[in-house]
Design an enzyme around this catalytic site. Structure first.
Site, mmCIF file in Angstrom:
data_model
loop_
_atom_site.group_PDB
_atom_site.id
_atom_site.type_symbol
_atom_site.label_atom_id
_atom_site.label_comp_id
_atom_site.label_asym_id
_atom_site.label_seq_id
_atom_site.Cartn_x
_atom_site.Cartn_y
_atom_site.Cartn_z
ATOM 1 N N LYS A 289 -11.633 1.403 -2.128
ATOM 2 C CA LYS A 289 -10.539 1.941 -2.942
ATOM 3 C C LYS A 289 -11.000 1.983 -4.399
ATOM 4 C CE LYS A 289 -7.519 1.240 0.777
ATOM 5 N NZ LYS A 289 -6.957 0.288 1.704
ATOM 6 N N HIS B 54 -5.345 -3.042 -3.135
ATOM 7 C CA HIS B 54 -4.926 -2.064 -4.147
ATOM 8 C C HIS B 54 -4.805 -2.644 -5.553
ATOM 9 C CE1 HIS B 54 -4.150 0.974 -1.068
ATOM 10 N NE2 HIS B 54 -3.701 -0.041 -0.339
ATOM 11 N N SER C 9 0.800 -1.220 0.000
ATOM 12 C CA SER C 9 0.000 0.000 0.000
ATOM 13 C C SER C 9 0.833 1.271 0.000
ATOM 14 C CB SER C 9 -0.961 -0.004 1.194
ATOM 15 O OG SER C 9 -0.273 -0.255 2.393
#
Ligand SMILES: *Cc1c(COP(=O)(O)O)cnc(C)c1O
Length: 394
Positions: A237, A205, A177
């Site tokens: 995200k 991610h 991250s």
């Protein structure tokens, strides 16, 4: 920890060391054109990689969801908070990840705590990458198993360190991250297979961003449920909403429903949120142009940053760290960028190891090429990182 009367002294110490954190107040939806503490800024600091957090169709689905379901879910999933909207989203996430089942959690943090504490306990050894997200590390601490860490992204070293030992679980970020690089998943899968351990991958991610239709880092490497039986993903995200899920076998999901305390003992997220996520998931799968555009921005940024001789990392993902070294340097750079109307986060210990404080630049499909060029222009005005002095508190 300081005794209660010394909190003020501890806060002064953090401030002096350049480690003090504070919140900026955002006055616009999540988008590159931000208003921060009352000032217009061009933002490179969120995780809205596909530009879906403020997509009109996703917002409309949330509104329609509220009309159909109201706001609160009213209870935990095992009481009477589990709706047909949650059920439909779980089925769509299982289909998306190519697994038998998916289970929604309220947050990624809670998903990681829940999985690790459900599958490990006293006497079990858990291997984790040194740079794993705090929630994976905290899950291992909470499990009362033994947390052991291997050097970052080093499958060969894990193989060597764990040779001949029994252990229960290997857990890793798929895309790190704060670094943007990828875990060596094929090598980790081989170690897990040889030792009969679980492999758990946190693809917070990578999902939406990497792989065919945004299926994530496992798709990128061509790995399936056989090699990686536990896949955790977040919805806040690239998918632009909120929440998280774990995908895996029927037995895994049933076990989590019985035993994951961060699943059992918490209120289900609002059903309307599940409706919004169903729409954003469909957009993320369908709109390949978002990934294509994002990749072209990444290439543009890296080319420009190389020309400026910035200390870039090897990341090919939207997370592009620029290593400053000391916390003070990272904060000074971030402050200088802010003065030019550019918002980039300075990431400092303990989020990253000592001496590797950095700017964490994140790109989004919502950025245009001109935005990246403006960022590069601003980065070009920064003074070079000061030579690192030894013996400093940062
Ligand atoms: C953001 C993140 C989490 C936590 O997810 P939340 O839904 O924000 O709680 C977990 N793991 C990684 C790698 C993350 O980046």
């Amino acid at each position: 920890m300081p005794p209660p009367q010394d909190l003020a002294a501890e806060l002064r110490r953090l401030r002096a060391a350049g480690l003090y954190r504070h919140r900026r107040v955002q006055d616009r939806p999540q988008q590159p054109e931000a208003v921060v503490d009352g000032r217009p800024m061009l933002s490179f600091s969120g995780n809205d990689y596909l530009g879906l957090a403020n997509h009109p169709d996703v917002a409309a689905a949330l509104r329609r969801g509220a009309e159909r379901w109201g706001v609160g879910s009213g209870a935990a999933h095992l009481v009477n908070g589990h709706s047909a909207a949650h059920e439909a989203l779980e089925e769509e996430l299982a289909d998306f990840t190519g697994r038998a089942r998916a289970l929604l959690f309220s947050t990624g943090y809670m998903a990681n705590l829940g999985v690790i504490t459900a599958l490990t306990g006293r006497g079990d050894v858990i291997w984790q990458d040194r740079l794993n997200h705090a929630s994976l590390l905290d899950g291992a601490l909470l499990s009362r198993g033994t947390l052991r860490r291997y050097p970052h992204a080093d499958g060969a070293e894990l193989e060597r360190l764990s040779a001949g030992q029994r252990f229960q679980l290997i857990a890793t970020d798929a895309v790190f991250s704060m670094d943007g690089d990828l875990a060596p998943l094929p090598a980790l899968a081989a170690v897990a297979k040889r030792s009969g351990a679980w492999l758990m991958v946190d693809d917070a991610h990578g999902l939406g961003v990497l792989g065919h239709q945004g299926r994530g880092t496992l798709d990128h490497f061509g790995l399936g449920a056989q090699q990686v039986p536990i896949l955790m993903g977040t919805l806040g995200k690239a998918f632009g909403t909120f929440g998280a899920f774990v995908a895996g076998s029927d037995d895994l999901v049933e076990t989590l429903i019985q035993r994951a305390r961060s699943y059992v003992y918490t209120t289900a997220t609002p059903p309307a949120l599940a409706e919004a996520t169903r729409v954003s998931l469909a957009l993320a799968r369908r709109d390949d142009w978002r990934r294509v555009h994002l990749q072209s921005l990444i290439n543009r940024f890296r080319k420009g940053a190389n020309q400026l001789r910035l200390p870039l990392s090897h990341s090919q993902t939207p997370i592009q760290p620029v290593i400053a070294g000391s916390s003070r340097q990272a904060v000074a750079w971030a402050t200088a960028l802010q003065a030019q109307g550019i918002l980039v986060s300075a990431i400092r210990p303990p989020t990253v190891p000592e001496g590797t404080a950095r700017l964490r630049i994140s790109l989004s499909a919502a950025h245009g090429e001109a935005a990246v060029d403006r960022l590069l222009d601003a980065l070009g005005t920064l003074p070079p990182a000061e030579a690192r002095r030894t013996g400093r508190a940062d």
